[in-house]
Write an enzyme that holds these catalytic residues in place. Structure first.
Site, short mmCIF file in Angstrom:
data_model
loop_
_atom_site.label_atom_id
_atom_site.label_comp_id
_atom_site.label_asym_id
_atom_site.label_seq_id
_atom_site.Cartn_x
_atom_site.Cartn_y
_atom_site.Cartn_z
N GLN A 44 0.80 -1.22 0.00
CA GLN A 44 0.00 0.00 0.00
C GLN A 44 0.84 1.28 0.00
O GLN A 44 0.34 2.34 -0.35
CB GLN A 44 -0.95 -0.01 1.20
CG GLN A 44 -1.97 -1.13 1.10
CD GLN A 44 -2.91 -1.16 2.29
OE1 GLN A 44 -2.62 -1.81 3.27
NE2 GLN A 44 -4.03 -0.47 2.20
N HIS A 64 -2.21 -4.81 -12.78
CA HIS A 64 -1.72 -4.63 -14.15
C HIS A 64 -2.62 -5.31 -15.18
O HIS A 64 -2.77 -4.82 -16.29
CB HIS A 64 -0.28 -5.19 -14.29
CG HIS A 64 0.71 -4.41 -13.49
ND1 HIS A 64 1.90 -4.93 -13.05
CD2 HIS A 64 0.69 -3.13 -13.04
CE1 HIS A 64 2.57 -4.02 -12.36
NE2 HIS A 64 1.85 -2.92 -12.34
N ASP A 77 2.37 0.58 -8.11
CA ASP A 77 3.70 0.68 -8.73
C ASP A 77 4.58 1.72 -8.03
O ASP A 77 5.77 1.51 -7.84
CB ASP A 77 3.59 1.06 -10.21
CG ASP A 77 3.00 -0.07 -11.04
OD1 ASP A 77 2.64 -1.11 -10.46
OD2 ASP A 77 2.88 0.09 -12.28
N ARG A 102 3.91 -0.04 13.02
CA ARG A 102 3.56 -1.34 12.46
C ARG A 102 3.66 -1.24 10.94
O ARG A 102 2.98 -0.43 10.32
CB ARG A 102 2.12 -1.73 12.88
CG ARG A 102 1.66 -2.99 12.20
CD ARG A 102 0.26 -3.44 12.58
NE ARG A 102 -0.05 -4.60 11.79
CZ ARG A 102 -1.15 -4.78 11.08
NH1 ARG A 102 -2.12 -3.88 11.10
NH2 ARG A 102 -1.31 -5.86 10.35
N HIS A 147 1.03 -9.20 4.60
CA HIS A 147 -0.12 -8.29 4.48
C HIS A 147 -0.60 -8.33 3.03
O HIS A 147 -0.48 -7.37 2.28
CB HIS A 147 0.28 -6.88 4.92
CG HIS A 147 -0.88 -5.99 5.27
ND1 HIS A 147 -1.02 -5.37 6.50
CD2 HIS A 147 -1.97 -5.61 4.56
CE1 HIS A 147 -2.13 -4.64 6.53
NE2 HIS A 147 -2.73 -4.77 5.34
N ASN A 191 -1.92 -10.64 8.49
CA ASN A 191 -2.89 -9.56 8.66
C ASN A 191 -4.22 -9.97 8.04
O ASN A 191 -4.30 -10.28 6.85
CB ASN A 191 -2.42 -8.30 7.94
CG ASN A 191 -3.47 -7.19 8.03
OD1 ASN A 191 -3.69 -6.64 9.11
ND2 ASN A 191 -4.14 -6.88 6.94
N GLU A 192 -5.26 -10.01 8.85
CA GLU A 192 -6.63 -10.20 8.40
C GLU A 192 -6.84 -11.35 7.42
O GLU A 192 -7.24 -11.15 6.27
CB GLU A 192 -7.16 -8.91 7.75
CG GLU A 192 -7.27 -7.75 8.68
CD GLU A 192 -8.13 -6.61 8.11
OE1 GLU A 192 -8.61 -6.73 6.98
OE2 GLU A 192 -8.33 -5.61 8.82
N ASN A 333 -7.97 -5.75 14.39
CA ASN A 333 -8.31 -4.62 13.52
C ASN A 333 -9.80 -4.40 13.64
O ASN A 333 -10.60 -5.31 13.39
CB ASN A 333 -7.98 -4.93 12.05
CG ASN A 333 -6.47 -4.96 11.79
OD1 ASN A 333 -5.68 -4.72 12.69
ND2 ASN A 333 -6.10 -5.25 10.56
N TYR A 335 -12.98 -1.52 12.78
CA TYR A 335 -13.35 -0.25 12.15
C TYR A 335 -14.80 0.13 12.32
O TYR A 335 -15.14 1.29 12.42
CB TYR A 335 -13.08 -0.31 10.63
CG TYR A 335 -11.63 -0.26 10.26
CD1 TYR A 335 -10.84 -1.41 10.23
CD2 TYR A 335 -11.03 0.94 9.92
CE1 TYR A 335 -9.50 -1.36 9.88
CE2 TYR A 335 -9.68 1.01 9.57
CZ TYR A 335 -8.92 -0.14 9.55
OH TYR A 335 -7.59 -0.08 9.20
N GLU A 402 -5.18 -2.02 14.20
CA GLU A 402 -5.72 -1.06 13.23
C GLU A 402 -7.05 -0.53 13.70
O GLU A 402 -7.89 -1.29 14.21
CB GLU A 402 -5.96 -1.70 11.85
CG GLU A 402 -4.74 -1.89 11.01
CD GLU A 402 -5.07 -2.45 9.63
OE1 GLU A 402 -6.13 -2.11 9.06
OE2 GLU A 402 -4.25 -3.25 9.13
C1 NOJ Z 1 -7.59 -3.38 6.83
C2 NOJ Z 1 -6.34 -3.70 6.09
O1 NOJ Z 1 -5.44 -4.38 6.92
C3 NOJ Z 1 -5.67 -2.50 5.43
O2 NOJ Z 1 -4.80 -2.98 4.47
C4 NOJ Z 1 -6.73 -1.58 4.86
O3 NOJ Z 1 -6.17 -0.53 4.13
C5 NOJ Z 1 -7.57 -1.03 6.00
N1 NOJ Z 1 -8.21 -2.13 6.66
C6 NOJ Z 1 -8.65 -0.03 5.58
O4 NOJ Z 1 -9.58 -0.66 4.76
#
Ligand code: NOJ
Length: 501
Positions: A44, A64, A77, A102, A147, A191-192, A333, A335, A402
């Site tokens: 990212q 791509h 990229d 992190r 990740h 991760n997730e 994580n 949200y 997160e």
């Molecule tokens: C979870 C993910 O781990 C991360 O890569 C993502 O950008 C964020 N949530 C926000 O959606």
């Protein structure tokens, strides 16, 4: 967890700071040992997708070859160019005053073929320099091994649906521990997995076009086996200091019943188990299998669909043993929140995760919005999530890896401040009133970055990234100042959050 009290004590001692923040003030303050940090992930932010020996990964290939799958046709990229700008990133971390950073390592930057036949010296150099820069500035690295950016060569073998990838992950992890183990204390294997198995092997994230209700479960199975094997290797060969810890990051949105009916209450719990319990249950429960409700529903549904065996694989006795307790702490994580309603669908011969779960999810129209369709602002959901984890798994050590919000571009972001403040108040209540075992909080993200299939259209950063500038100039948003004050004082400013806890 084989040693929960050691972990708790260790966290406390390690991070004990001199500035006691509670005192006589009526402010909401976190314990002085509580840690604040920020997070990013390799694909990212790094860019440099094909320089200095890095191999291709599944997100390189996906962006791509299937640009239409990405909202703005963006790719990683160049992204925020952190491969070249990492010293600048560390300056921002220093400016924020956070205790830890992190970030994730890119498998194909280190092993271009995915395998250990070729180790890319530049990949090792890059992460060594980043870690050194962090240490120079008094910031502790918290490293995610995976990740979502699987080497494409391994996807060509079936990716996470192929059981052998677990062995290759162990080999990769060994390279990381051999090269960085002496300077990194805190590790996360994955991760997730819910996201990359459910959305990658059962939805439209990379690698895409796979099979829901089948490949997502195979992916989850390989990931859990890989996690356990790496954790055991870590315990056996690398865990030299009491401060060396390894966890796994799992995502859990809070799931509230859509009504007070018994059916919807049941639907909410089924969803929690399918969305979350899938991964921690084999690690934290005594049975060491998938959650009983997943086992029952998928076994039964597989039978009704005429399959000879369940689409949800079984662990061997040996794997059960390896999985049980394979974690020093749980990375969370979180949200947002959803409402769950029971639905009865006619039997479909084609498997799907959604049919196996049998629940319909929604969100309340009056919950405050973000810039992401799925992310509504519901701070009390965090408190409920932490309490559910405490009740379900016996209050394990939790680290929030997160939490964050996407908003439109711009440096004035009071809604982000309000989001963080609301969630931190909920967290504070969970910690002090409910005695949930939480040791740290991580804001996602340090800087704007590539938000997967949403491209660059969703911005989560405390710092804005100017994608039109060659250097990807970073500029602090208002929220950076707010977060910095929380991270350094460990107290929330005197202001009542606009959200109900
Ligand atoms: C979870 C993910 O781990 C991360 O890569 C993502 O950008 C964020 N949530 C926000 O959606």
């Amino acid at each position: 967890m084989d040693r929960p009290w050691t972990v708790a004590l260790m966290f406390t001692l390690l991070w004990m700071q001199v500035n006691c923040t509670t005192g006589t003030t009526s402010k909401l303050c976190f314990p002085s040992s509580f840690m604040f940090g920020v997070a990013t992930a390799s694909y990212q932010i790094e860019g440099a997708w094909n320089v200095s020996g890095k191999g291709e990964n599944i997100w390189d290939r996906y962006t791509h070859t299937r640009p239409e799958r990405i909202f703005d046709h963006g790719t990683g990229d160049v992204a925020a160019d952190s491969y070249h700008q990492f010293r600048q990133d560390v300056r921002l971390l220093k400016e924020l005053g956070v205790r830890f950073y992190r970030f994730s390592m890119s498998w194909s930057r280190i092993l271009p073929t995915g395998l250990t036949n070729e180790v890319n010296p530049d990949g090792i150099r890059y992460y060594k320099e980043l870690i050194e820069e962090l240490h120079k500035n008094g910031i502790e690295p918290l490293v995610t091994m995976y990740h979502w950016d699987l080497p494409q060569s391994l996807q060509d073998l079936g990716g996470w649906t192929n059981p052998v990838i677990a062995d290759y992950f162990v080999d990769y992890a060994k390279v990381l521990l051999d090269n960085f183990g002496d300077r990194v204390k805190f590790w996360l294997t994955f991760n997730e997995p819910l996201s990359f198995c459910h959305d990658g092997y059962g939805g439209s994230d990379a690698p895409g076009d796979r099979a829901t209700g089948m490949e997502d479960y195979l992916c989850g199975h390989t990931v859990l086996r890989a996690h356990a094997a790496v954790y055991r290797m870590f315990q056996r060969d690398y865990n030299h200091r009491i401060t060396d810890l390894m966890g796994i990051t799992l995502d859990m949105a809070w799931i509230e019943p859509a009504s007070t009916s018994a059916e919807d209450k049941e639907a909410a719990e089924i969803t929690r188990q399918f969305f979350f319990g899938w991964f921690p249950h084999p690690i934290f429960s005594k049975q060491g299998d998938y959650p009983p409700v997943m086992r029952k529903r998928i076994d039964e549904m597989s039978k009704r669909q005429n399959f000879t065996r369940s689409r949800l694989p079984h662990f061997t006795k040996e794997e059960v043993k390896m999985l049980r307790g394979a974690c020093d702490f749980l990375g969370l994580n979180h949200y947002t929140t959803y409402l769950a309603k029971r639905v009865q669908r006619p039997l479909s011969p084609i498997p799907s995760f959604d049919d196996d779960m049998g629940v319909q999810l929604s969100q309340k129209a009056d919950w405050p919005k973000s810039n992401s369709t799925w992310l509504k602002v519901v701070p009390w959901g965090l408190r409920k999530t932490l309490n559910w984890i405490k009740g379900t798994y016996g209050n394990p050590p939790v680290f929030i890896t997160e939490n964050g919000i996407s908003l439109e571009p711009g440096l004035r972001d009071p809604r982000r401040i309000n989001y963080i403040d609301g969630y931190l108040r909920a967290l504070h209540a969970a910690l002090t009133k409910d005695k949930c075992n939480v040791y740290g909080y991580t804001y996602w993200s340090l800087i704007d970055n590539f938000e997967w299939t949403r491209g660059y259209s969703e911005r989560f950063g405390l710092y804005e990234v100017d994608y039109s500038s060659k250097q990807r100039v970073r500029t602090a948003r208002q929220s950076a100042e707010y977060y910095s004050s929380v991270a350094t004082t460990k107290c929330l400013p005197d202001k009542v959050s606009g959200y109900k806890l």
